[in-house]
Design an enzyme around this catalytic site. Sequence first.
Site, mmCIF file in Angstrom:
data_model
loop_
_atom_site.group_PDB
_atom_site.id
_atom_site.type_symbol
_atom_site.label_atom_id
_atom_site.label_comp_id
_atom_site.label_asym_id
_atom_site.label_seq_id
_atom_site.Cartn_x
_atom_site.Cartn_y
_atom_site.Cartn_z
ATOM 1 N N TYR A 189 0.810 -1.216 0.000
ATOM 2 C CA TYR A 189 0.000 0.000 0.000
ATOM 3 C C TYR A 189 0.847 1.272 0.000
ATOM 4 C CZ TYR A 189 -3.467 -3.486 1.202
ATOM 5 O OH TYR A 189 -4.246 -4.609 1.189
ATOM 6 N N ARG A 190 2.038 1.181 -0.556
ATOM 7 C CA ARG A 190 2.966 2.314 -0.650
ATOM 8 C C ARG A 190 3.378 2.861 0.721
ATOM 9 N NH1 ARG A 190 3.192 3.525 -6.017
ATOM 10 N NH2 ARG A 190 1.362 2.970 -7.267
ATOM 11 N N LEU A 191 3.303 2.019 1.729
ATOM 12 C CA LEU A 191 3.749 2.406 3.069
ATOM 13 C C LEU A 191 5.216 2.010 3.228
ATOM 14 C CD1 LEU A 191 0.611 1.202 5.075
ATOM 15 C CD2 LEU A 191 1.036 3.443 4.043
ATOM 16 N N HIS A 192 6.047 2.526 2.323
ATOM 17 C CA HIS A 192 7.422 2.078 2.203
ATOM 18 C C HIS A 192 8.261 2.444 3.423
ATOM 19 C CE1 HIS A 192 5.979 1.451 -1.771
ATOM 20 N NE2 HIS A 192 6.105 2.715 -2.174
#
Length: 211
Positions: A189-192
């Site tokens: 979820y692009r929670l890099h």
Amino acid sequence: MTESTSTPSPASSPALIDLTADPFTLFSEWMHEAEKTEPSDPNAMVVATSTPNGHPSARIVLLKGMDRRGFVFYTNHDSRKGNELAENPHVALLFHWKSLRRQIRIEGTVTPVTTEESDAYFASRSRISRMGAVASDQSRPLADRAIFERRLKDVEARYEGQDLIPRPENWSGYRVEPTCFEFWQERPYRLHDRATWTRDGNHWNVTRLYP
């Protein structure tokens, strides 16, 4: 299809970047993993340079050496990057490993490698690659590909039957001495996950960044 808004479980996400790690050691670990998973050239890296007035340029080259002194690549010093580095020694590197969903950014300054290092690496290259380095005026305009092919044949004839092909004086290496590392790990979820190591004398200041 609507993207799920549920939060992924910790077990399904990669481990967080270890902020207690030494950046050179962590780089070596990630590179070792990339060598096992990347289908081609895990040592490929973007080298970004710029002119003194700030015009940038970037290209992909191969990392050919790494230790605690820095990261080494080789090129013709009369190429565009060589000319830019002669005027502005600041450089940025980027490694991207799609199979691992990771990247590492490195910023630093270049210094020339020793003559002995350049000679040793040049001698390790394939014969045709060494002849190509002799024949090529890297980055210079080429009116017709046939001109380069003729020059290459001339070099082949000149060194026919000889094992030693001398390294051109303008072909050598640079060592990037890092002042900053940024490690990036993709997470769902692009929670890099991102973390930087910034040099402060002989010490590294470590900071985790927002995605």
